[in-house]
Design an enzyme around this catalytic site. Structure first.
Site, PDB file in Angstrom:
ATOM      1  N   GLY A   1      52.231  52.840  37.271  1.00  0.00           N
ATOM      2  CA  GLY A   1      51.376  53.762  37.830  1.00  0.00           C
ATOM      3  C   GLY A   1      51.790  54.034  39.508  1.00  0.00           C
ATOM      4  N   THR A   2      51.894  52.817  39.948  1.00  0.00           N
ATOM      5  CA  THR A   2      51.973  53.008  41.672  1.00  0.00           C
ATOM      6  C   THR A   2      53.307  53.588  41.865  1.00  0.00           C
ATOM      7  OG1 THR A   2      50.567  51.132  41.861  1.00  0.00           O
ATOM      8  CG2 THR A   2      51.811  51.418  43.723  1.00  0.00           C
TER       9      THR A   2
ATOM     10  N   CYS B   1      37.212  46.579  46.615  1.00  0.00           N
ATOM     11  CA  CYS B   1      38.073  47.254  45.800  1.00  0.00           C
ATOM     12  C   CYS B   1      39.297  46.385  45.724  1.00  0.00           C
ATOM     13  CB  CYS B   1      38.352  48.617  46.331  1.00  0.00           C
ATOM     14  SG  CYS B   1      39.337  48.492  47.791  1.00  0.00           S
TER      15      CYS B   1
END
Ligand SMILES: Cc1ncc(COP(=O)(O)O)c(C=O)c1O
Length: 384
Positions: free
Chosen positions: A71-72, A322
């Protein structure tokens, strides 16, 4: 101690069927898909069959699916590749404040390269305002990139309406569908999508593989240069076992699994806020990813909850620290209007198809013990 995994938005286990499909491509059919001999042709056949399966799932043509490392990379390729290829038209890009870090950091990098990026606000439930989006599109806007299913609060954006606005205004539309792929119907034709990011490890496939749908005719330059692989859009020998696993993974989540996960999610939503003091659900009740629940607990730290739940064998996550391990509150929580101290008290529980209702009941009970215990220790609670 029995371990219960409730962090499927982070990653999922490789499904046994997926593992079985991948195995022959590790040591037996190990060819390079670019080789002319039979080993290469076998690999090429597996590659193209996998591409076809994934394309079908998106309503795309096989030559519109570009395999990447995840995805990155797909998000980097979509944003940077389209931005640089369309510089003559303009340098304006629109995205939202609740994108995944890889989109936001690609945008920040593009700003340093002279592009102008507008980060749209979202409402309390995480939805982008379509009117504001429409009004933000300018003559020099080249790309709108809006996440489909949010990885923290589960909000599913209205792709059809966003796609309509973008196509009427002749602007490319990209969505990051890593969290929604196979869980929410996605049709690149119906939704007027030009680019779609998907990956494998969120859908019971292996890590390190993903794809970018690129509509035929989209002006995009490659980001990783190599030997002309993937229609000249992404250089590098294709990872055949992973790609075969990715394609197989698109088959393992069907209506039955979606219903099952929805039931588990709804039990969490019914059992936690309301029944627990000073707690609430983040994200919407409707148009929410079937596996996502996210709660805030006032006066306690999400991280402490995660660590205490882990001691009980239960894996959940928090948006407060995060992925970058920073102490900053999650940008998504802040964007939906939480105060930093409220954002720090959030916990994300993402269920999977293998979880059972007994596990969910145990998780709710454990969460009650953990939050009660932490509240007793909280210096803030005495003051309220
Ligand atoms: C919405 C979203 N986009 C992108 C990514 C990055 O994907 P990958 O881990 O395959 O690079 C993730 C995974 O964390 C995600 O949840």
């Amino acid at each position: 101690m029995k371990r219960i995994y409730l962090d499927h938005a982070a990653t999922t286990p490789v499904d046994l069927e997926v593992r079985k499909a991948m195995k022959p491509f590790l040591s037996d059919n190990f060819g390079n898909a670019s080789s002319l001999h039979s080993f290469g042709r076998d690999a090429k056949q597996a590659l193209e069959e996998s591409r076809g399966k994934i394309a079908e799932k998106l309503g795309a043509g096989p030559d519109e699916v570009v395999f990447t490392s995840g995805g990155t990379e797909s998000n980097n390729l979509a944003l940077k590749g389209v931005a640089f290829a369309n510089r003559k038209k303009g340098k304006h890009i629109i995205t939202s404040k609740i994108e995944h870090d890889c989109v936001l950091n690609s945008c920040k990098w593009l700003e340093n390269e002279g592009f102008e990026v507008e980060y749209l606000d979202v409402g309390r439930e995480g939805f982008v305002n379509l009117e504001v989006l429409g009004n933000s599109i300018r003559k020099d806007t080249v790309l709108v990139s809006i996440i489909h299913g949010n990885n923290e609060v589960g909000t599913i954006q209205n792709l059809k309406e966003i796609g309509k606005i973008c196509s009427e205004r002749d602007v490319y539309f990209h969505t990051d569908a890593c969290q929604s792929f196979t869980k929410v119907p996605l049709d690149v034709g119906k939704h007027n999508l030009d680019l779609v990011t998907i990956n494998s490890h969120k859908i019971y496939g292996p890590k390190g593989v993903g794809a970018l749908f690129v509509r035929k005719g989209t002006r995009i330059i490659p980001w990783q240069h190599g030997g002309g692989h993937e229609f000249n859009k992404r250089g590098g020998t294709e990872n055949i076992p992973a790609i075969v696993g990715f394609a197989k993974a698109t088959e393992v989540t069907g209506e039955k699994e979606i219903q099952h996960m929805t039931g588990l999610r709804d039990r969490l939503i019914a059992g936690i806020p309301g029944e627990f003091p000073d707690s609430w659900l983040n994200g919407p009740k409707e148009n929410r990813l079937c596996n996502n629940a996210n709660f805030s607990f006032r006066h306690i730290e999400g991280e402490s909850i995660v660590l205490r739940m882990d001691q009980k064998g239960i894996a959940v996550s928090t948006g407060s620290a995060c992925s970058s391990h920073s102490l900053e509150p999650s940008h998504v929580m802040i964007a939906i209007g939480l105060k930093p101290e409220e954002a720090h008290g959030s916990v994300r529980i993402t269920v999977g198809k293998e979880n059972t209702m007994e596990e969910i009941e145990f998780a709710i009970e454990s969460l009650r013990e953990v939050t009660d215990g932490l509240r007793k220790m909280s210096p803030f609670v005495k003051n309220v």
